[in-house]
Design a protein around this motif. Structure first.
Motif, PDB file in Angstrom:
ATOM      1  N   PHE A  71       0.833  -1.204   0.000  1.00 16.92           N
ATOM      2  CA  PHE A  71       0.000   0.000   0.000  1.00 16.92           C
ATOM      3  C   PHE A  71       0.866   1.251   0.000  1.00 16.92           C
ATOM      4  N   VAL A  72       1.895   1.259   0.830  1.00 17.78           N
ATOM      5  CA  VAL A  72       2.778   2.424   0.924  1.00 17.78           C
ATOM      6  C   VAL A  72       3.500   2.661  -0.397  1.00 17.78           C
ATOM      7  N   GLU A  73       4.034   1.606  -0.993  1.00 10.53           N
ATOM      8  CA  GLU A  73       4.777   1.743  -2.249  1.00 10.53           C
ATOM      9  C   GLU A  73       3.899   2.274  -3.374  1.00 10.53           C
ATOM     10  N   LYS A  74       2.630   1.891  -3.379  1.00  7.84           N
ATOM     11  CA  LYS A  74       1.715   2.325  -4.437  1.00  7.84           C
ATOM     12  C   LYS A  74       1.175   3.735  -4.208  1.00  7.84           C
ATOM     13  N   THR A  75       1.212   4.181  -2.951  1.00  9.56           N
ATOM     14  CA  THR A  75       0.537   5.429  -2.592  1.00  9.56           C
ATOM     15  C   THR A  75       1.430   6.655  -2.645  1.00  9.56           C
ATOM     16  N   THR A  76       2.698   6.519  -2.273  1.00  9.55           N
ATOM     17  CA  THR A  76       3.555   7.698  -2.178  1.00  9.55           C
ATOM     18  C   THR A  76       5.018   7.347  -2.411  1.00  9.55           C
ATOM     19  N   SER A  77       5.798   8.369  -2.655  1.00 10.82           N
ATOM     20  CA  SER A  77       7.250   8.222  -2.771  1.00 10.82           C
ATOM     21  C   SER A  77       7.893   9.111  -1.708  1.00 10.82           C
ATOM     22  N   GLY A  78       9.181   9.025  -1.573  1.00  9.76           N
ATOM     23  CA  GLY A  78       9.881   9.878  -0.613  1.00  9.76           C
ATOM     24  C   GLY A  78      10.007   9.272   0.763  1.00  9.76           C
ATOM     25  N   VAL A  79       9.374   8.129   0.969  1.00 13.90           N
ATOM     26  CA  VAL A  79       9.471   7.445   2.254  1.00 13.90           C
ATOM     27  C   VAL A  79      10.081   6.075   2.031  1.00 13.90           C
ATOM     28  N   ASP A  80      10.993   5.686   2.910  1.00 14.50           N
ATOM     29  CA  ASP A  80      11.652   4.389   2.795  1.00 14.50           C
ATOM     30  C   ASP A  80      10.952   3.365   3.665  1.00 14.50           C
ATOM     31  N   LEU A  81      10.785   2.179   3.134  1.00 12.27           N
ATOM     32  CA  LEU A  81      10.326   1.053   3.942  1.00 12.27           C
ATOM     33  C   LEU A  81      11.542   0.443   4.625  1.00 12.27           C
ATOM     34  N   ILE A  82      11.422   0.137   5.907  1.00 16.33           N
ATOM     35  CA  ILE A  82      12.524  -0.529   6.597  1.00 16.33           C
ATOM     36  C   ILE A  82      12.746  -1.879   5.909  1.00 16.33           C
ATOM     37  N   PRO A  83      13.976  -2.183   5.512  1.00 15.31           N
ATOM     38  CA  PRO A  83      14.245  -3.423   4.769  1.00 15.31           C
ATOM     39  C   PRO A  83      13.678  -4.655   5.468  1.00 15.31           C
ATOM     40  N   LEU A  84      12.962  -5.464   4.687  1.00 10.11           N
ATOM     41  CA  LEU A  84      12.380  -6.710   5.186  1.00 10.11           C
ATOM     42  C   LEU A  84      13.409  -7.820   5.046  1.00 10.11           C
ATOM     43  N   LEU A  85      13.764  -8.447   6.156  1.00  5.47           N
ATOM     44  CA  LEU A  85      14.796  -9.478   6.150  1.00  5.47           C
ATOM     45  C   LEU A  85      14.223 -10.887   6.026  1.00  5.47           C
ATOM     46  N   TRP A  86      12.997 -11.061   6.523  1.00  4.16           N
ATOM     47  CA  TRP A  86      12.360 -12.388   6.469  1.00  4.16           C
ATOM     48  C   TRP A  86      10.912 -12.265   6.884  1.00  4.16           C
ATOM     49  N   SER A  87      10.072 -13.153   6.366  1.00  6.41           N
ATOM     50  CA  SER A  87       8.701 -13.292   6.836  1.00  6.41           C
ATOM     51  C   SER A  87       8.300 -14.751   6.709  1.00  6.41           C
ATOM     52  N   GLY A  88       7.434 -15.214   7.608  1.00  2.31           N
ATOM     53  CA  GLY A  88       7.011 -16.603   7.552  1.00  2.31           C
ATOM     54  C   GLY A  88       6.244 -17.011   8.788  1.00  2.31           C
ATOM     55  N   LYS A  89       5.944 -18.303   8.875  1.00  2.00           N
ATOM     56  CA  LYS A  89       5.122 -18.824   9.970  1.00  2.00           C
ATOM     57  C   LYS A  89       5.941 -19.253  11.181  1.00  2.00           C
ATOM     58  N   VAL A  90       7.134 -19.852  10.946  1.00  2.00           N
ATOM     59  CA  VAL A  90       7.917 -20.414  12.045  1.00  2.00           C
ATOM     60  C   VAL A  90       9.317 -19.820  12.050  1.00  2.00           C
ATOM     61  N   PHE A  91       9.711 -19.287  13.191  1.00  3.43           N
ATOM     62  CA  PHE A  91      11.043 -18.693  13.336  1.00  3.43           C
ATOM     63  C   PHE A  91      12.013 -19.805  13.733  1.00  3.43           C
ATOM     64  N   THR A  92      12.739 -20.324  12.764  1.00  5.58           N
ATOM     65  CA  THR A  92      13.618 -21.477  12.995  1.00  5.58           C
ATOM     66  C   THR A  92      15.045 -21.045  13.305  1.00  5.58           C
ATOM     67  N   LYS A  93      15.846 -22.014  13.747  1.00  3.69           N
ATOM     68  CA  LYS A  93      17.266 -21.747  14.017  1.00  3.69           C
ATOM     69  C   LYS A  93      17.986 -21.367  12.725  1.00  3.69           C
ATOM     70  N   LYS A  94      17.581 -21.942  11.604  1.00  2.00           N
ATOM     71  CA  LYS A  94      18.181 -21.608  10.318  1.00  2.00           C
ATOM     72  C   LYS A  94      17.924 -20.148   9.968  1.00  2.00           C
ATOM     73  N   VAL A  95      16.709 -19.681  10.225  1.00  5.18           N
ATOM     74  CA  VAL A  95      16.393 -18.273   9.987  1.00  5.18           C
ATOM     75  C   VAL A  95      17.241 -17.394  10.902  1.00  5.18           C
ATOM     76  N   TRP A  96      17.306 -17.758  12.181  1.00  5.29           N
ATOM     77  CA  TRP A  96      18.115 -17.020  13.157  1.00  5.29           C
ATOM     78  C   TRP A  96      19.562 -16.889  12.699  1.00  5.29           C
ATOM     79  N   ASP A  97      20.139 -17.979  12.264  1.00  6.74           N
ATOM     80  CA  ASP A  97      21.548 -17.982  11.853  1.00  6.74           C
ATOM     81  C   ASP A  97      21.796 -17.069  10.657  1.00  6.74           C
ATOM     82  N   GLY A  98      20.785 -16.882   9.821  1.00  4.88           N
ATOM     83  CA  GLY A  98      20.952 -16.063   8.628  1.00  4.88           C
ATOM     84  C   GLY A  98      20.705 -14.581   8.830  1.00  4.88           C
TER      85      GLY A  98
END
Length: 285
Positions: A71-98
């Motif tokens: 929604f933000v990207e489609k609506t306006t410019s000049g504002v930065d989205l905080i970089p998304l590092l990961w999204s998902g259902k389960v926070f695993t040790k593999k995700v943590w390590d990365g």
């Protein structure tokens, strides 16, 4: 928090509208009028779902910590989205390590379920256990904010944005009918919470909202740009609060908030509640 959720479950049989009206009465010390003219009453009417289906869908979308990014990207410019590092259902040790040493993990489906993680100070199991508790939490049931009811109980991880080696100050723009009418600045919210309220011209107001005022804040260099961004993001709403982080050279998007303080925050003096409400024209009027 567990006690609050236990009570919420016990009271789950109470209809949302009645629950919200009773809670409003307790916090604001008055019986509300859903057709009233104060800001808090107009906000309560929205919390009770008095709006069209398109508005309901839009408010649900911008509540979701993942969907709101589009929604933000489609609506306006000049504002930065905080970089998304990961999204998902389960926070695993593999995700943590990365992930880097510092990051922020949040639940998609509610407020307050946020953790700033420093791997030098906490272990994987601590973070994992917290996220599992979040996923068990029916945040909608706690405050009957219907915008959270259908949001997936999943997780997002964002980059940690520092400000002079600390958490950046949080600028919250109360936008009524596409215009910023109030600016809330939360200071030291993880230590000794203070809150200053300002006009759109950055004049500090002699008004309090739950927390005591702190030292006057210097107007950020990019304040006018942030004000414009907030107003662009709010064009489709009769009310929305736009939360931004204003750094020296960048403005980062925080979130869009439908019901600040769950609609229970009372302004002091109460006359300000009426004055702010006079500036809000409902989309359903």
């Amino acid at each position: 928090m567990r006690v609050k959720f236990f009570i919420a479950k016990v009271l789950s049989f109470v209809p949302d509208k009645l629950f919200s009206i009773i809670k409003y009465s307790l916090y604001h010390k008055k019986i509300p009028n859903l057709n009233g003219s104060s800001f808090s009453e107009k906000l309560l009417s929205k919390k009770c779902g008095l709006m069209g289906s398109e508005e309901k869908q839009l408010r649900e979308t911008v509540t979701d910590r993942l969907l709101v990014r589009d929604f933000v990207e489609k609506t306006t410019s000049g504002v930065d989205l905080i970089p998304l590092l990961w999204s998902g259902k389960v926070f695993t040790k593999k995700v943590w390590d990365g992930l880097p040493e510092c990051f922020v993990i949040k639940a998609r489906h509610g407020s307050q379920m946020v953790k700033i993680v420093d791997k030098n100070k906490c272990q994987f199991n601590e973070v994992y256990n917290a996220t599992e508790e979040w996923k068990k939490t029916d945040y909608y049931l706690l405050g009957r904010e219907w915008v959270y009811k259908n949001t997936p109980r999943e997780l997002v991880v964002e980059e940690f944005i520092s400000f002079n080696s600390d958490v950046p100050p949080d600028y919250k723009f109360f936008c009524l009918n596409g215009k910023v009418e109030l600016v809330q600045i939360d200071l030291e919210r993880f230590k000794d919470h203070k809150r200053n309220l300002y006009s759109r011209d950055f004049e500090q107001l002699d008004v309090k909202l739950i927390y005591p005022s702190g030292e006057p804040t210097k107007k950020p260099r990019l304040f006018e740009s942030a004000l414009g961004i907030a107003e662009k993001l709010s064009q489709e709403f009769d009310f929305i609060r736009v939360d931004l982080y204003i750094l020296d050279e960048k403005i980062y998007f925080g979130e869009l908030t439908n019901f600040p303080e769950n609609g229970l925050g009372a302004f002091e003096p109460q006359s300000y509640d009426q004055a702010l409400g006079a500036k809000m024209r409902s989309n359903n009027a």
